[in-house]
Design an enzyme around this catalytic site. Structure first.
Site, PDB file in Angstrom:
ATOM      1  N   ARG A 111       0.846  -1.199   0.000  1.00 35.82           N
ATOM      2  CA  ARG A 111       0.000   0.000   0.000  1.00 35.82           C
ATOM      3  C   ARG A 111       0.880   1.248   0.000  1.00 35.82           C
ATOM      4  O   ARG A 111       2.075   1.180   0.261  1.00 35.82           O
ATOM      5  CB  ARG A 111      -0.943   0.004   1.192  1.00 35.82           C
ATOM      6  N   ASN A 149      -4.420   8.850   4.336  1.00 38.48           N
ATOM      7  CA  ASN A 149      -4.303   8.054   5.562  1.00 38.48           C
ATOM      8  C   ASN A 149      -2.847   8.066   6.002  1.00 38.48           C
ATOM      9  O   ASN A 149      -1.956   7.774   5.199  1.00 38.48           O
ATOM     10  CB  ASN A 149      -4.725   6.600   5.320  1.00 38.48           C
ATOM     11  N   GLU A 150      -2.627   8.427   7.224  1.00 36.50           N
ATOM     12  CA  GLU A 150      -1.276   8.376   7.796  1.00 36.50           C
ATOM     13  C   GLU A 150      -0.221   8.782   6.761  1.00 36.50           C
ATOM     14  O   GLU A 150       0.655   7.989   6.390  1.00 36.50           O
ATOM     15  CB  GLU A 150      -0.981   6.978   8.331  1.00 36.50           C
ATOM     16  N   GLU A 308      -7.509   5.720  15.420  1.00 38.04           N
ATOM     17  CA  GLU A 308      -7.257   4.270  15.374  1.00 38.04           C
ATOM     18  C   GLU A 308      -6.472   3.822  16.586  1.00 38.04           C
ATOM     19  O   GLU A 308      -5.545   4.517  17.028  1.00 38.04           O
ATOM     20  CB  GLU A 308      -6.368   3.917  14.174  1.00 38.04           C
ATOM     21  N   PHE A 358      -4.571 -11.063  10.817  1.00 38.95           N
ATOM     22  CA  PHE A 358      -4.356 -11.405  12.229  1.00 38.95           C
ATOM     23  C   PHE A 358      -4.242 -10.164  13.126  1.00 38.95           C
ATOM     24  O   PHE A 358      -3.719 -10.238  14.234  1.00 38.95           O
ATOM     25  CB  PHE A 358      -3.137 -12.329  12.379  1.00 38.95           C
ATOM     26  N   HIS A 359      -4.704  -9.036  12.616  1.00 38.60           N
ATOM     27  CA  HIS A 359      -4.781  -7.814  13.426  1.00 38.60           C
ATOM     28  C   HIS A 359      -6.153  -7.804  14.087  1.00 38.60           C
ATOM     29  O   HIS A 359      -7.169  -8.015  13.425  1.00 38.60           O
ATOM     30  CB  HIS A 359      -4.615  -6.597  12.512  1.00 38.60           C
TER      31      HIS A 359
HETATM   32  C1  GAL Z   1      -2.403   1.904  10.756  1.00 39.37           C
HETATM   33  C2  GAL Z   1      -3.186   2.014   9.455  1.00 39.37           C
HETATM   34  C3  GAL Z   1      -4.321   1.014   9.393  1.00 39.37           C
HETATM   35  C4  GAL Z   1      -3.856  -0.343   9.822  1.00 39.37           C
HETATM   36  C5  GAL Z   1      -3.255  -0.250  11.204  1.00 39.37           C
HETATM   37  C6  GAL Z   1      -2.778  -1.571  11.749  1.00 39.37           C
HETATM   38  O1  GAL Z   1      -1.115   2.388  10.630  1.00 39.37           O
HETATM   39  O2  GAL Z   1      -3.704   3.302   9.293  1.00 39.37           O
HETATM   40  O3  GAL Z   1      -4.804   0.983   8.075  1.00 39.37           O
HETATM   41  O4  GAL Z   1      -2.913  -0.801   8.920  1.00 39.37           O
HETATM   42  O5  GAL Z   1      -2.147   0.607  11.163  1.00 39.37           O
HETATM   43  O6  GAL Z   1      -2.180  -1.444  13.018  1.00 39.37           O
END
Ligand code: GAL
Length: 662
Positions: A111, A149-150, A308, A358-359
């Site tokens: 990504r 995003n980030e 997040e 697995f997150h």
């Molecule tokens: C962030 C990201 C999310 C996801 C998450 C996992 O950095 O914005 O899309 O990948 O980490 O921890």
């Protein structure tokens, strides 16, 4: 601007319905209602599902889900979907791909594979943003715009030729002439003098150590380039959607330091950020609290959004332990304690395919019949009871200075010790103050320091003349200023300030250092009184200050390791080493006592207390991170349990109380 979040602590997270068949969507709505979800972030990685081939759009599924969410009273933080290009875009325009320091192309397949300077990528992203804003600007579910995003995660720095050209333009704007560039970069060293702008390159892989100011400027350029990109996307949104707040999610986790968020924050309608607990840290929850105080500092003290976090394990560490029962709620309330008005997660439903399968998520693989989902529902219910807190602010008498530029510089090549880490002193002081119930605002050196009783300056290696003068002025006006080792050494070009260290703070501290004596890995130096110094020591001679701590052994035996100097109405404290926790806690206790900084409440080790206050009252958060119940002298009404408490409040292990005082 429509305020959001408005009358409740928002609760929700990233929602990726395109990963699931339509049959699951209705179930998602039911479970979101059960869990008390009030917002979702939609579309972050949806570009290839919105524009599967060039110029052909499939907005139908997004229309449908937006309407379903609205029907279920769930607000949408709608992404511009520009974080990751679809495969057809990189296939047609491979020049958008980023290039690493060694000249290797970073191919699609993951990504965020786009070059921050690419005009082709930018045009395509702005076009999609325009279509999103045109289509959804008046959708009743829309509460906020989430740009990209980030930013910088994965694709900064990029060393391609497009970035090289952009860097030259940026340098011309910054320095005007090659003479000024040569002076700023100190190019008399190692025959680096430039005679044409075109000869300047990014700091690509070279023979040995690079030029530190060149590298520092490349960090600045990268942050500025992406900020311009954000502003361009925001501008497109604004044309269609003038009243809906716009944000992009920062990464204020203290290990992520690619962007100077101090420059970015004023352009956010609401500052939002992501945070993940890093298990490998020695004090992961203290880092979480630090992150909250830093995010609040970026927001200028205003409430912010936790966009997040994880409900349990992440998937990007070598080993990813699950959170313990209660920690999903406790971590969330720690963020709220430190100023968050929104509790967001990545992601709603745990993926069954892809690299994040697995997150953890709000709905785990095990489904709704799981302890994790039950804890999520409990958190949703708690969030629903915290509405009266919205808009209130955290009280802090201590400022701790934090500057991304100083960190970039201290991480540069060839420092006196690789053990010098920008965050060590900052985190240690913050953690020890947190342990004694004292809250810090983590703020940029340019912040108005006049309202703080104590100002901590940890390893601020690079400091501008103006910021150094502001620290001195704060002491003159009555603050207690604590300056730790390796601060004030260099100016804004990363040139050493001559005449003895710590250049910019030498006069303020009444200390002059002739030579550094960095400690080897694992080496400690005894201090008089029984403590120990680690990481760093230096040969300090007093020039107006009185000793507070002295080395007891080694080449510096008898020399000061800490000193104190009265300055105007305040005091300047010098710390030349990193003492053990007990010694440093005692010293900080003395500083707080002299400065008149009181704890929110006396707490046992492992328990945090923070006060938020606003027009309608004040609330004390008691966050018990230990495995034993704790008792804290607070009275009022606990919004978590709904019970009246006091004069002593007992908080169960791994839980939190949020007590409305009075
Ligand atoms: C962030 C990201 C999310 C996801 C998450 C996992 O950095 O914005 O899309 O990948 O980490 O921890």
């Amino acid at each position: 601007m429509r305020p959001w979040p408005d009358d409740r602590i928002a609760f929700g997270g990233d929602y990726n319905p395109e990963q699931w068949p339509r049959g699951v969507w209705a179930d998602d709505m039911r479970l979101m209602r059960d869990a008390g979800v009030s917002f979702v972030t939609l579309g972050v990685f949806s570009w290839s599902w919105l524009e599967p081939t060039k110029g052909e759009y499939e907005f139908g599924w997004l229309d449908e889900i937006m309407t379903m969410l609205h029907d279920n009273d769930i607000a949408v933080d709608l992404a511009t979907a520009t974080a990751t290009p679809p495969p057809w875009l990189s296939a047609a325009y491979p020049e958008i791909l980023p290039v690493d320091r060694e000249g290797r192309v970073r191919w699609p397949g993951s990504r965020q594979a786009w070059c921050p300077s690419s005009p082709v990528y930018r045009d395509a992203a702005l076009d999609l943003t325009d279509r999103m804003a045109t289509r959804y600007h008046d959708h009743p579910a829309l509460a906020m715009w989430h740009v990209s995003n980030e930013y910088a995660c994965h694709n900064l720095p990029c060393y391609c030729d497009t970035c090289a050209a952009g860097f030259r333009r940026w340098l011309e704007r910054r320095y005007g002439t090659l003479d000024d560039l040569n002076a700023a970069w100190g190019t008399a060293f190692w025959s680096q003098r430039y005679s044409a702008w075109d000869d300047v390159l990014p700091p690509r892989l070279s023979t040995t150590f690079g030029n530190p100011t060149h590298e520092l400027d490349y960090h600045r350029f990268g942050s500025d380039t992406l900020l311009e990109f954000f502003l361009a996307e925001k501008e497109v949104i604004r044309r269609h959607s003038p009243d809906v707040p716009v944000t992009t999610n920062f990464m204020t986790l203290s290990s992520f330091r690619l962007l100077d968020y101090h420059d970015w924050a004023p352009h956010q309608d609401v500052v939002s950020t992501d945070h993940y607990v890093v298990d490998a840290l020695e004090h992961p929850r203290a880092e979480l609290s630090f992150h909250g105080d830093l995010t609040r500092g970026l927001a200028g003290g205003a409430p912010w959004m936790l966009m997040e976090q994880s409900t349990s394990a992440v998937n990007w560490q070598p080993v990813n332990p699950a959170k313990l029962p209660g920690d999903t709620i406790l971590d969330s309330l720690t963020h709220v304690a430190r100023g968050a008005d929104a509790i967001g997660f990545f992601q709603w439903r745990q993926s069954r395919a892809g690299s994040e399968k697995f997150h953890s998520a709000l709905v785990p693989h095990a489904g709704e019949d799981s302890d994790r989902f039950r804890e999520v529902c409990e958190l949703g219910a708690v969030a629903g009871r915290l509405g009266e807190l919205v808009g209130s602010r955290v009280e802090a008498d201590v400022a701790l200075l934090w500057d991304y530029e100083a960190e970039w510089a201290v991480a540069g090549p060839c420092m006196p010790s690789a053990e010098l880490d920008y965050v060590t002193a900052a985190h240690t002081v913050h953690r020890l103050l947190r342990d004694r119930g004292v809250v810090c605002d983590v703020v940029h050196p340019d912040t108005d320091l006049s309202r703080y009783r104590v100002v901590v300056v940890p390893t601020l290696y690079l400091v501008s003349d103006a910021a150094a003068a502001a620290v001195a002025a704060a002491a003159e006006a009555g603050a207690h200023v604590v300056v730790t080792y390796f601060s004030g050494i260099a100016d804004a070009h990363d040139h050493v300030r001559l005449g003895g260290y710590p250049g910019a703070f030498r006069d303020l501290l009444g200390v002059r250092v002739e030579e550094f004596f960095p400690l080897r890995v694992g080496e400690v130096v005894g201090l008089e009184g029984g403590g120990q110094g680690t990481v760093w020591s230096e040969d300090a001679r007093l020039a107006g200050a009185t000793p507070v701590l002295a080395y007891a052994a080694g080449p510096l035996a008898g020399r000061p390791a800490a000193a104190r100097r009265e300055v105007g109405a305040g005091v300047a404290w010098y710390l030349g080493t990193l003492p053990d926790d007990d010694t440093l806690a005692t010293l900080l206790g003395r500083v707080m006592a002299e400065a008149g900084v009181a704890a929110v409440a006396d707490v046992p080790a492992g328990v945090e207390v923070v006060r938020r206050s606003g027009d309608s009252g004040s609330w004390v958060f008691v966050l018990n991170h230990t495995d034993a119940p704790c008792e804290v002298a607070i009275s009022g009404h606990d919004l978590v349990t709904g019970a009246d408490v006091g004069p002593v409040t007992t908080v169960a292990p791994r839980t939190a109380a949020v007590v409305r005082e009075g």
